[in-house]
Design an enzyme around this catalytic site. Structure first.
Site, PDB file in Angstrom:
ATOM      1  CG  HIS A 270       8.448   1.533   5.996  1.00 28.04           C
ATOM      2  ND1 HIS A 270       7.699   2.347   5.161  1.00 28.04           N
ATOM      3  CD2 HIS A 270       8.217   1.994   7.254  1.00 28.04           C
ATOM      4  CE1 HIS A 270       7.040   3.232   5.881  1.00 28.04           C
ATOM      5  NE2 HIS A 270       7.346   3.056   7.147  1.00 28.04           N
ATOM      6  NE  ARG A 273       7.786   7.028   6.707  1.00 26.43           N
ATOM      7  CZ  ARG A 273       7.355   8.263   6.459  1.00 26.43           C
ATOM      8  NH1 ARG A 273       7.841   8.924   5.432  1.00 26.43           N
ATOM      9  NH2 ARG A 273       6.445   8.833   7.238  1.00 26.43           N
TER      10      ARG A 273
END
Length: 327
Positions: A270, A273
């Protein structure tokens, strides 16, 4: 008690077997004789204590979970995952009769739960169970209300949100390029170029690629979104008709470790992102455009990146009381 003829020619038996304060029974028949026979039979059952107006609901929590999954959950992207979490929750709560669950019962379960997991995870448990009762109620399968309606989620400190610096990006991508799994390198490039989640990129098929654009369909909110990519990245991607990448999340994690990058607890892929969104705002990007790119349903989710903007809250300098004095 009465048997009435309706405008459509049918007869309705309308009475209260247990008296004025008891539940009401209404049923339609083709003839008065049938209606009268039903009325007499029902009254005889009351006399013999064999008639109950409302069947007692002894369904246990795991039965409701299976019902929820069959009627609704299996259509969700994470339906099986939610079902397994709910079943684990039911096991820890000793699979109670669902109608008897109270907010106090869940708060006691939650108290035990946070001894082994984060508060955020415990709050997720509450969200899943809350959604189960609400959905079954909407489906007409649950008449007893939601025991968690008034129960507030626990407050917790937002975890640190890490992102990669330009030096980190160079080091990680060098490790990915040198690694044995080239798929991990390309997936990482897609994530950091579009802000997509790892799973959205890993499940890409050839049909989702068009010149200089990727359409993500396996999204968290089940909503498609298309994000432009550079010509250079497009030319690097495979042209398979089916899936174009293998499952290779471990290769990314190993590259992060070899590059010596320390991520906040709980973060892994993540971070790509977060890195896209953070640098997007630092380079002067628009927060509303970022919301569309990331696929956030609410701007509230995107606002956590707003402070990276070079102009974020700069009016604090221009409009504070000392600004006029110092001028």
């Amino acid at each position: 008690m009465a048997i009435k003829k309706q405008t459509n020619g049918k007869y309705i038996a309308d009475f209260r077997p247990n008296g004025a304060n008891g539940p009401r029974v209404r049923k339609t028949f083709d003839t008065r004789t049938e209606a009268k026979r039903f009325e007499q039979y029902t009254l005889s059952q009351v006399v013999n204590n064999e008639w109950q107006a409302e069947k007692v609901d002894h369904r246990r929590l795991d039965e409701l979970i299976e019902l929820w999954f069959n009627l609704h959950g299996q259509a969700l992207n994470d339906g099986k995952k939610r079902k397994n979490k709910l079943l684990a929750m039911s096991l820890m709560m000793r699979n109670p009769i669902a109608k008897n669950i109270t907010a106090s019962d869940f708060s006691k379960y939650r108290q035990l739960r946070i001894q082994n997991v984060s508060i955020k995870t415990a709050n997720n448990d509450q969200t899943y169970l809350n959604a189960l009762f609400n959905e079954l109620k909407r489906l007409g399968e649950w008449p007893h209300g939601n025991p968690l309606t008034e129960l507030r989620a626990l407050k917790y400190k937002q975890p640190e949100m890490g992102f990669l610096t330009p030096e980190d990006i160079e080091a990680v991508f060098e490790e990915l390029k040198q690694g044995r799994n080239y798929d991990a390198y390309l997936i990482s490039k897609i994530c950091i170029s579009t802000g997509c989640r790892w799973g959205e990129a890993e499940l890409l098929t050839g049909t989702q690629l068009t010149p200089y654009r990727i359409t993500f369909i396996h999204t968290k909110g089940n909503k498609r979104r298309a994000v432009p990519i550079s010509e250079a990245l497009y030319n690097e991607l495979p042209r398979n008709s089916g899936r174009i990448f293998s499952n290779c999340i471990k290769s990314f994690k190993m590259a992060i470790e070899r590059a010596g990058v320390i991520l906040p607890k709980g973060q892994s892929t993540h971070v790509l992102r977060h890195t896209f969104a953070s640098h997007f705002m630092m380079n002067g990007g628009n927060i509303l455009v970022l919301q569309q790119i990331l696929g956030h349903a609410s701007i509230t989710d995107t606002m956590k990146y707003a402070h990276f903007s070079p102009t974020h809250l700069e009016d604090a300098i221009r409009l504070n009381p000392l600004s006029t004095i110092e001028a």
